[in-house]
Design a protein around this motif. Structure first.
Motif, short mmCIF file in Angstrom:
data_model
loop_
_atom_site.label_atom_id
_atom_site.label_comp_id
_atom_site.label_asym_id
_atom_site.label_seq_id
_atom_site.Cartn_x
_atom_site.Cartn_y
_atom_site.Cartn_z
N GLY A 53 42.20 21.06 26.10
CA GLY A 53 41.90 21.72 24.84
C GLY A 53 40.62 22.53 24.88
O GLY A 53 40.59 23.68 24.42
N ARG A 54 39.58 21.94 25.45
CA ARG A 54 38.29 22.66 25.50
C ARG A 54 38.36 23.84 26.46
O ARG A 54 37.75 24.88 26.22
N TYR A 96 37.07 24.92 19.97
CA TYR A 96 37.82 23.66 20.02
C TYR A 96 37.72 22.95 18.68
O TYR A 96 36.61 22.65 18.20
N SER A 102 32.64 27.83 21.83
CA SER A 102 33.96 27.20 21.91
C SER A 102 34.51 27.01 20.51
O SER A 102 33.79 26.62 19.60
N HIS A 158 40.00 26.61 24.51
CA HIS A 158 39.21 27.14 23.40
C HIS A 158 37.87 27.71 23.85
O HIS A 158 37.15 28.30 23.04
#
Length: 205
Positions: free
Chosen positions: A109-110, A165, A163, A113
């Motif tokens: 996910g990071r 996220y 980011s 993002h």
């Protein structure tokens, strides 16, 4: 302005932590701390899903529903990770499968993002309950996160919200804070996984 000299020690720590965890999961050997290599058996499916205490959170078949104390199974697909809308206190004891899946999903996910198209949605993430699959997902997720770090321009290192996220405090954090946080996630969950591997071996004796 931040330079690569500020990122380098964090990157070195990250490389060490990910390599250490991978060798504790899949071997074939791991450094015991005294410069002697010890044999490490590859993680099995049974060990990955081992629940050493009652009411563990784990990765489960979606058809079976969430485990004790969990309100939902995170993600999509045949398997999902036990979760809740708010983190319970005290935290539930979690299996190796849960911990490894949590690390991998966060890295994926990071990465998306920070250096991707920012479309990652936890609801579409697919967990793996088989040990070999879970290890490979982590291996690829770790490589993707490292690549995302190297793509960040130095002029952006001190900018908050780099980011997007959505499952953390990234919108309020600078780049080095996010890198540090992911390092400690791998370090502390990796240590927990290593301890669970030791306990699993000893409970079989």
């Amino acid at each position: 302005m931040m330079t690569n000299q500020r990122l380098q020690p964090l990157l070195e720590q990250y490389d060490w932590a990910t390599e250490r965890l991978l060798t504790r999961l899949a071997g074939p050997t791991s450094n015991s701390g005294d410069d002697n290599d010890v044999d490490v058996p590859v993680l099995t499916d049974a060990e990955c899903l081992w629940e050493p205490v009652e009411a563990c959170w784990s990765v489960r078949r979606r058809a079976d529903g969430p485990g004790p104390g969990a309100a939902k199974l995170i993600g999509a697909g045949e398997w999902g990770r036990d979760g809740a809308s708010e983190s319970p206190w005290p935290p539930p004891f979690t299996t190796i499968a849960w911990r490894l899946d949590h690390i991998s999903e966060t890295l994926i996910g990071r990465s998306n993002h920070l250096g991707g198209d920012r479309t990652f949605d936890r609801a579409a993430y697919e967990s793996r309950a088989d040990a070999a699959g879970a290890i490979e997902v982590f291996r690829q997720a770790a490589a993707d996160w490292r690549q995302a770090l190297l793509q960040v321009d130095e002029s952006d290192y001190d900018r908050t919200g780099l980011s997007s996220y959505p499952y953390g405090s990234d919108a309020e954090e600078t780049f080095p804070s996010i890198v540090w946080w992911m390092n400690q996630e791998i370090l502390h969950h990796g240590a927990e996984i290593a301890l669970l591997r030791d306990l699993y071996v000893h409970q079989l004796r």
